[in-house]
Design a protein around this motif. Structure first.
Motif, PDB file in Angstrom:
ATOM      1  N   GLU A 210      39.962  40.237  38.829  1.00 35.09           N
ATOM      2  CA  GLU A 210      41.037  41.015  38.891  1.00 35.09           C
ATOM      3  C   GLU A 210      42.478  40.447  38.367  1.00 35.09           C
ATOM      4  O   GLU A 210      43.327  40.999  37.956  1.00 35.09           O
ATOM      5  CB  GLU A 210      41.472  41.754  40.022  1.00 35.09           C
ATOM      6  N   THR A 211      42.713  39.240  38.440  1.00 35.42           N
ATOM      7  CA  THR A 211      43.776  38.472  38.210  1.00 35.42           C
ATOM      8  C   THR A 211      43.453  37.101  37.661  1.00 35.42           C
ATOM      9  O   THR A 211      42.499  36.618  37.504  1.00 35.42           O
ATOM     10  CB  THR A 211      44.580  37.927  39.711  1.00 35.42           C
ATOM     11  N   LEU A 212      44.626  36.635  37.189  1.00 35.79           N
ATOM     12  CA  LEU A 212      44.684  35.183  36.556  1.00 35.79           C
ATOM     13  C   LEU A 212      44.449  34.306  37.349  1.00 35.79           C
ATOM     14  O   LEU A 212      43.891  33.071  37.016  1.00 35.79           O
ATOM     15  CB  LEU A 212      45.777  34.954  35.654  1.00 35.79           C
ATOM     16  N   ASP A 213      45.041  34.276  38.619  1.00 34.49           N
ATOM     17  CA  ASP A 213      44.486  33.546  39.536  1.00 34.49           C
ATOM     18  C   ASP A 213      43.069  33.277  39.823  1.00 34.49           C
ATOM     19  O   ASP A 213      42.455  32.110  40.139  1.00 34.49           O
ATOM     20  CB  ASP A 213      45.287  33.698  40.755  1.00 34.49           C
ATOM     21  N   GLU A 214      42.408  34.458  40.027  1.00 32.85           N
ATOM     22  CA  GLU A 214      40.916  34.531  40.260  1.00 32.85           C
ATOM     23  C   GLU A 214      40.359  33.579  39.077  1.00 32.85           C
ATOM     24  O   GLU A 214      39.356  33.183  39.257  1.00 32.85           O
ATOM     25  CB  GLU A 214      40.516  35.907  40.241  1.00 32.85           C
ATOM     26  N   SER A 215      40.955  34.348  37.944  1.00 29.43           N
ATOM     27  CA  SER A 215      40.265  33.532  36.408  1.00 29.43           C
ATOM     28  C   SER A 215      40.225  31.840  36.672  1.00 29.43           C
ATOM     29  O   SER A 215      39.224  31.283  36.269  1.00 29.43           O
ATOM     30  CB  SER A 215      41.061  33.910  35.549  1.00 29.43           C
ATOM     31  N   ASP A 216      41.378  31.363  36.997  1.00 30.39           N
ATOM     32  CA  ASP A 216      41.718  29.948  37.214  1.00 30.39           C
ATOM     33  C   ASP A 216      40.591  29.401  38.088  1.00 30.39           C
ATOM     34  O   ASP A 216      39.754  28.322  38.048  1.00 30.39           O
ATOM     35  CB  ASP A 216      42.899  29.882  38.019  1.00 30.39           C
ATOM     36  N   ASP A 217      40.224  29.983  39.052  1.00 31.92           N
ATOM     37  CA  ASP A 217      39.541  29.505  40.096  1.00 31.92           C
ATOM     38  C   ASP A 217      38.102  29.468  39.632  1.00 31.92           C
ATOM     39  O   ASP A 217      37.173  28.491  39.460  1.00 31.92           O
ATOM     40  CB  ASP A 217      39.250  30.345  41.235  1.00 31.92           C
ATOM     41  N   HIS A 218      37.666  30.460  38.818  1.00 30.64           N
ATOM     42  CA  HIS A 218      36.268  30.577  38.012  1.00 30.64           C
ATOM     43  C   HIS A 218      36.294  29.624  37.047  1.00 30.64           C
ATOM     44  O   HIS A 218      35.233  28.746  36.788  1.00 30.64           O
ATOM     45  CB  HIS A 218      35.970  31.894  37.456  1.00 30.64           C
ATOM     46  N   VAL A 222      33.023  27.268  35.661  1.00 31.60           N
ATOM     47  CA  VAL A 222      32.255  27.807  34.608  1.00 31.60           C
ATOM     48  C   VAL A 222      33.471  27.519  33.199  1.00 31.60           C
ATOM     49  O   VAL A 222      34.411  27.436  33.328  1.00 31.60           O
ATOM     50  CB  VAL A 222      31.915  29.247  34.421  1.00 31.60           C
ATOM     51  N   ASP A 223      32.762  27.834  32.091  1.00 32.37           N
ATOM     52  CA  ASP A 223      33.554  27.536  31.105  1.00 32.37           C
ATOM     53  C   ASP A 223      34.449  28.747  30.260  1.00 32.37           C
ATOM     54  O   ASP A 223      35.323  28.774  29.771  1.00 32.37           O
ATOM     55  CB  ASP A 223      32.784  27.608  29.631  1.00 32.37           C
ATOM     56  N   GLY A 224      34.095  29.923  30.884  1.00 26.88           N
ATOM     57  CA  GLY A 224      34.931  31.152  30.643  1.00 26.88           C
ATOM     58  C   GLY A 224      34.963  32.157  31.519  1.00 26.88           C
ATOM     59  O   GLY A 224      34.149  32.566  32.216  1.00 26.88           O
ATOM     60  N   VAL A 225      36.035  33.375  31.520  1.00 25.03           N
ATOM     61  CA  VAL A 225      35.968  34.447  32.332  1.00 25.03           C
ATOM     62  C   VAL A 225      36.091  35.599  31.318  1.00 25.03           C
ATOM     63  O   VAL A 225      36.593  35.541  30.210  1.00 25.03           O
ATOM     64  CB  VAL A 225      37.004  34.414  33.225  1.00 25.03           C
ATOM     65  N   MET A 226      35.564  36.795  31.791  1.00 24.46           N
ATOM     66  CA  MET A 226      35.512  38.084  30.754  1.00 24.46           C
ATOM     67  C   MET A 226      35.863  39.165  31.958  1.00 24.46           C
ATOM     68  O   MET A 226      35.317  39.293  32.998  1.00 24.46           O
ATOM     69  CB  MET A 226      34.233  38.440  30.455  1.00 24.46           C
ATOM     70  N   LEU A 227      37.147  39.727  31.696  1.00 23.42           N
ATOM     71  CA  LEU A 227      37.709  40.701  32.438  1.00 23.42           C
ATOM     72  C   LEU A 227      37.436  42.015  31.762  1.00 23.42           C
ATOM     73  O   LEU A 227      37.872  41.928  30.472  1.00 23.42           O
ATOM     74  CB  LEU A 227      39.317  40.299  32.858  1.00 23.42           C
ATOM     75  N   GLY A 228      36.919  43.160  32.599  1.00 22.77           N
ATOM     76  CA  GLY A 228      37.042  44.331  31.959  1.00 22.77           C
ATOM     77  C   GLY A 228      37.975  45.184  32.473  1.00 22.77           C
ATOM     78  O   GLY A 228      39.026  45.653  31.749  1.00 22.77           O
ATOM     79  N   ARG A 229      37.648  45.922  33.588  1.00 22.54           N
ATOM     80  CA  ARG A 229      38.471  46.960  34.154  1.00 22.54           C
ATOM     81  C   ARG A 229      39.802  46.360  34.341  1.00 22.54           C
ATOM     82  O   ARG A 229      40.916  47.244  34.143  1.00 22.54           O
ATOM     83  CB  ARG A 229      37.708  47.576  35.326  1.00 22.54           C
ATOM     84  N   ALA A 230      39.999  45.247  35.008  1.00 22.43           N
ATOM     85  CA  ALA A 230      41.562  44.723  35.112  1.00 22.43           C
ATOM     86  C   ALA A 230      42.237  44.696  33.901  1.00 22.43           C
ATOM     87  O   ALA A 230      43.458  45.042  33.913  1.00 22.43           O
ATOM     88  CB  ALA A 230      41.340  43.450  35.912  1.00 22.43           C
ATOM     89  N   ARG A 244      48.584  30.205  29.922  1.00 25.45           N
ATOM     90  CA  ARG A 244      47.761  29.604  31.067  1.00 25.45           C
ATOM     91  C   ARG A 244      46.508  29.110  30.721  1.00 25.45           C
ATOM     92  O   ARG A 244      45.984  27.818  31.160  1.00 25.45           O
ATOM     93  CB  ARG A 244      47.553  30.706  32.252  1.00 25.45           C
ATOM     94  N   PHE A 245      45.593  29.598  29.746  1.00 23.30           N
ATOM     95  CA  PHE A 245      44.405  29.064  29.493  1.00 23.30           C
ATOM     96  C   PHE A 245      44.197  28.456  27.913  1.00 23.30           C
ATOM     97  O   PHE A 245      43.191  27.938  27.772  1.00 23.30           O
ATOM     98  CB  PHE A 245      43.376  30.239  29.739  1.00 23.30           C
ATOM     99  N   PHE A 246      45.155  28.682  27.183  1.00 25.28           N
ATOM    100  CA  PHE A 246      45.053  28.242  25.705  1.00 25.28           C
ATOM    101  C   PHE A 246      46.135  27.270  25.261  1.00 25.28           C
ATOM    102  O   PHE A 246      46.464  26.848  24.183  1.00 25.28           O
ATOM    103  CB  PHE A 246      44.975  29.205  24.750  1.00 25.28           C
TER     104      PHE A 246
END
Ligand code: FMN
Length: 345
Positions: A210-218, A222-230, A244-246
């Motif tokens: 749901e958030t970019l902080d959670e994305s950071d943890d993943h 792993v190499d990438g995150v995919m967010l849908g509903r958020a 943040r990521f690029f």
């Protein structure tokens, strides 16, 4: 070698991530990888291509997601995707709807790794762009770690190197597609273990982020995150993705800059015979959590009913966003606006 361009992806979502939504998301992030809604291989081959898979140049990097379970049509559709200019073609092995089950594709293909491998091999032979797979961690009773590893091993063996994994199984009997996005528990650890077992693959984790902080943890694992509903419901989170990521140092777009650009894009869409609501329906969440968000949504929601086509309501909604931006702006800051993308209908 892992591909760094998959660090942040916006999920394929039927009826949601159409070309207008993708243009909107692209204004918020230049680098997030965008995906189309799933289109069946046969529709791509036989249908109205401009309507089904047409897109604007501004959308790159953009992937076409295909549904299908037969190597021949999938290879042909992949070829068309490449000719049309897509950057990637993605095979859907995660969708659990009845329509998809009857057609023998989507999540039920998790039970047939050899068939998926044959499809991926045929697609890879037909194109130079990456052929990727979006799958679940299991289906029905076939959901052991060994089943999952065998699925990935079999498909990776034909040269597929990017896997987007929705970290929950799908129950093909008894749960609706919507329930299948919430009810089966998330198991990120299984995706993390896949990465450990296959450091050479690009592994993108999806589901419940749901958030970019959670994305950071993943992204630490792993190499990438995919967010849908958020990404859809709280789209302004995309505005921080590039920095943040690029490692981008381009300034973040403000909400009103993005809306001004979408206004210009809408005008072209209307001139080409389209309806304003086709576009504004995707913008409802832009002020999520901000003052006057309710008024903004109400104005945009009125667009579909407006006798004059709704442009005035859209302008009023943009004025609310501008006020918000001005209130948030540090004194002396006068950033320039971004350019308006073109709508090619
Ligand atoms: C409205 C909607 C439509 C979806 N359509 C597709 C689709 O066409 N193809 C696909 O692979 N997944 C589809 N999904 C699933 C998402 O891509 C994603 O895997 C799922 O929503 C979990 O991610 P999230 O928790 O970040 O939303 C859809 C999801 C939603 C909410």
């Amino acid at each position: 070698m892992q591909d760094p361009t998959y660090r942040f992806c916006v999920a394929p979502m039927m009826d949601w991530t159409d070309r207008h939504c993708r243009v909107f998301h692209r204004l918020l992030s230049k680098h997030a990888r965008l995906y189309t809604e799933m289109i069946t291989a046969n529709a791509v081959i036989h249908g109205d291509r401009n309507r089904l898979i047409g897109f604007s140049d501004v959308e790159h990097p953009v992937a076409l997601q295909l549904g299908g379970g037969e190597a021949g049509p999938l290879a042909k559709a992949a070829e068309i995707a490449q000719e049309t200019g897509y950057d990637e073609v993605n095979l859907n092995v995660g969708c659990p709807s009845d329509r998809v089950k009857d057609g023998q594709f989507g999540a039920c293909l998790m039970a047939e790794p050899d068939r998926v491998a044959a499809c991926a091999a045929a697609m890879r032979a037909a194109v130079d762009i990456p052929v990727t797979v979006k799958c679940r961690i299991g289906i029905d009773e076939q959901d052991s770690e060994a089943d999952f590893q065998n699925f990935i091993d079999t498909v990776a063996a034909v040269g597929c190197t990017v896997f987007i994994v929705h970290a929950r199984k799908a129950w093909l009997q008894g749960l609706s597609p919507k329930q299948n996005r919430d009810v089966p528990p998330l198991d990120y650890d299984r995706v993390y273990r896949l990465k450990v077992a296959h450091p050479e693959l690009t592994i993108v984790v999806n589901g419940g982020i749901e958030t970019l902080d959670e994305s950071d943890d993943h992204l630490a694992i792993v190499d990438g995150v995919m967010l849908g509903r958020a990404a859809y419901h709280t789209p302004y989170i995309l505005s921080e993705v590039d920095q943040r990521f690029f490692a981008s140092d381009a300034p973040m777009s403000t909400r009103s800059e993005v809306l001004d650009a979408m206004f210009g894009y809408s005008a072209q869409h209307i001139r080409a015979g389209g309806r304003l609501n086709n576009i504004t329906r995707h913008l409802l969440g832009l002020l999520h959590g901000q003052p006057r968000a309710r008024t903004y949504r109400r104005l945009l929601s009125g667009v579909s009913m407006a006798a004059d086509g709704g442009l005035d309501l859209f302008q009023e909604a943009i004025a609310i966003a501008r006020l918000l931006d001005e209130e948030a702006r540090p004194v002396g800051d006068d950033e320039t606006l971004r350019s308006t993308p073109t709508a090619a209908e």
